[in-house]
Write a protein that holds these residues in place. Structure first.
Motif, mmCIF file in Angstrom:
data_model
loop_
_atom_site.group_PDB
_atom_site.id
_atom_site.type_symbol
_atom_site.label_atom_id
_atom_site.label_comp_id
_atom_site.label_asym_id
_atom_site.label_seq_id
_atom_site.Cartn_x
_atom_site.Cartn_y
_atom_site.Cartn_z
ATOM 1 N N GLU A 140 3.243 9.009 -3.070
ATOM 2 C CA GLU A 140 4.372 8.075 -2.992
ATOM 3 C C GLU A 140 4.651 7.453 -4.353
ATOM 4 N N SER A 193 0.855 -1.187 0.000
ATOM 5 C CA SER A 193 0.000 0.000 0.000
ATOM 6 C C SER A 193 0.893 1.240 0.000
ATOM 7 N N TYR A 194 0.384 2.290 -0.558
ATOM 8 C CA TYR A 194 1.172 3.514 -0.753
ATOM 9 C C TYR A 194 0.354 4.712 -0.287
ATOM 10 N N VAL A 195 1.048 5.701 0.210
ATOM 11 C CA VAL A 195 0.382 6.925 0.640
ATOM 12 C C VAL A 195 0.332 7.905 -0.527
ATOM 13 N N PRO A 196 -0.570 8.890 -0.482
ATOM 14 C CA PRO A 196 -0.689 9.844 -1.587
ATOM 15 C C PRO A 196 0.640 10.494 -1.929
ATOM 16 N N ALA A 242 1.343 7.109 -6.705
ATOM 17 C CA ALA A 242 0.024 7.060 -6.066
ATOM 18 C C ALA A 242 -0.549 8.465 -5.966
ATOM 19 N N GLY A 263 -7.868 2.970 -4.760
ATOM 20 C CA GLY A 263 -7.073 4.167 -4.956
ATOM 21 C C GLY A 263 -6.808 4.460 -6.431
ATOM 22 N N THR A 271 -3.986 8.909 -4.582
ATOM 23 C CA THR A 271 -4.608 8.729 -3.274
ATOM 24 C C THR A 271 -3.850 7.615 -2.561
ATOM 25 N N ARG A 272 -4.374 7.168 -1.438
ATOM 26 C CA ARG A 272 -3.843 5.948 -0.856
ATOM 27 C C ARG A 272 -4.168 4.802 -1.795
ATOM 28 N N VAL A 273 -3.160 4.005 -2.129
ATOM 29 C CA VAL A 273 -3.317 2.939 -3.124
ATOM 30 C C VAL A 273 -2.962 1.600 -2.501
ATOM 31 N N GLU A 274 -3.792 0.626 -2.754
ATOM 32 C CA GLU A 274 -3.497 -0.745 -2.317
ATOM 33 C C GLU A 274 -3.443 -1.650 -3.531
#
Lengths: 260, 260
Positions: free
Chosen positions: A56, A51-54, A113, A74, A115-118
């Motif tokens: 990233e 998962s990644y934060v916005p 990313a 995301g 948004t937050r991405v999974e």
DNA sequence: CGAACGCTTGACACTCTTCAAGACATGTGG
DNA sequence: CCACATGTCTTGAAGAGTGTCAAGCGTTCG
């Protein structure tokens, strides 16, 4: 075959029931439609989740991708930064989209990313090895990649020889069709841009000022109604489609009509 | 293996020696690198050859392609005509390029011959059937399609947020690198546009007047030297590369430099 | 409260499109 | 051979649409 019949309700790829799959509605492009129960067994121990934060970076051009799999939630961008500063977003990754490429070590673009991405998938090496032994799976992967290719070429048509407003309208239609169920196409629908004005500009090859101006201009023309700054209501989707496809309204068209 | 060792000099796909293959030099994308001797036997009776005159339609959007194979000679375009008259060329097919798609009945774009075009390949159905039984061949096909996808996305960068002159320069560089041998890259080279001004315009999302003006403008600036109307000499390829990539010359740049 | 960030809006310059006319090359028929 | 038509290409003038630079607003976060 028999296994699938017995637990038809279960999707062993996610380990949950199909109803729980977060990308189920939009999932017509990702690994979900590609990997079946039978495929899975040799790969079970190579599953990768990230998962990644916005903001990233998921991967930079030239670097290997973390896995080959599906965007579960995301929004991410595939982009390339030109020699001096300008960035071109070549593709938006939305939930259900395929991430990564078979038999490719390094990405040729940057992935980032928004948004937050999974993401969920399999380690590239293990997946490639398995893929080379499964012609059926390869065929399904090939269809996905070919669809991506057609989409990329169709996108050239959206960006080429169109005014800023037409590009924006075209992208809004694209989002509207993807974010709303088919049954609601004719009525009012809501579109979530998610992207900032600047990201929209990088996607549509414009400046963020021009994006801002036309978003507000379309609001003045009653084609959009702002809900928040990045969420708009579309009262009449067909009007937006006409605007994207040539509705010049009489003047200021950048396209030329051939013939008399 | 043993068969290939014995007749290493022969390419059974064309039925001639390798040296006779007309696309040998540029052939890094077509079926030539994809189909080997061992692959060939079951397909031998499904070979398809076609030739087209300039302007002839090879396939229309929605129609099936004549075969899946390679462009042996000539130039063709992959394009789509928008709702009202404007046409966008999304890809140029040059000798050595792959034509057609595995497991795809219908093309989603129009294919049209620019010059006289000769193609050779196999009937789609027979090829698909064979492909599904050969994971190795599938893998090679997949690489080709993925490369096409990367090229299409890279092309978005060429067209996006660039001035007409930069687009033209970018395309000329592309042609120069493909039409000249690597050893001659540094020196003077000759570029054959082949396309008319109007076709160039449809490719670069410009008008043919703008194409004409900038071609002549670059001639005045000593960046090009006309040989015929569609053939130009490039005295300094590096200068052309700089022009394509940002060489604004000081004023009137359409791109923006980020940062201080 | 001030800084940072995203967004809006204005004024101006510039590129490109549009519309128009003419040059050049080629082919046809008298 | 010329007149004529056709298609491609060039060139000019005017206007539309964006880019550019600049200033200001609103929100968020320390």
């Amino acid at each position: 075959m028999r296994k699938r019949a017995i637990r038809a309700e279960r999707n062993t790829f996610t380990g949950k029931t199909v109803a729980d799959c977060p990308t189920r509605g939009a999932c017509r492009r990702g690994l979900c439609i590609c990997v079946t129960d039978e495929d899975l067994d040799p790969l079970r121990h190579h599953e990768v989740r990230r998962s990644y934060v916005p903001g990233e970076r998921i991967a930079l051009s030239g670097q290997p991708l973390p896995c080959i799999g599906t965007v579960e939630s995301g929004i991410a961008t595939i982009s390339r930064t030109q020699d001096r500063g300008t960035r071109q977003i070549v593709r938006l990754l939305q939930p259900g989209d395929l991430l990564g490429r078979p038999w490719r070590r390094a990405s040729r673009f940057d992935l980032e990313a928004v948004t937050r991405v999974e993401i969920r998938g399999f380690a590239p090496g293990a997946f490639d090895q398995f893929l080379s032994q499964s012609p059926e799976l390869q065929a399904r992967m090939m269809r996905i990649v070919q669809r991506d290719l057609d989409d990329a070429r169709a996108w050239l048509g959206i960006l080429g020889r169109r005014t800023a407003r037409q590009k924006l309208a075209g992208f809004l239609v694209h989002l509207a069709l993807r974010q709303n169920t088919p049954s609601s196409k004719r009525d009012t629908c809501v579109v979530d841009l998610t992207l900032s004005r600047e990201q929209l500009a990088d996607l549509l090859s414009l400046t963020f000022e021009t994006v801002s101006r036309h978003l507000n201009g379309m609001t003045r023309d009653r084609i959009l109604r702002p809900v928040t700054r990045r969420v708009f209501e579309v009262p009449d989707l067909q009007a937006l489609v006409r605007l994207a496809n040539q509705d010049t309204g009489g003047a200021g068209c950048r396209t030329r009509v051939s013939g008399p």
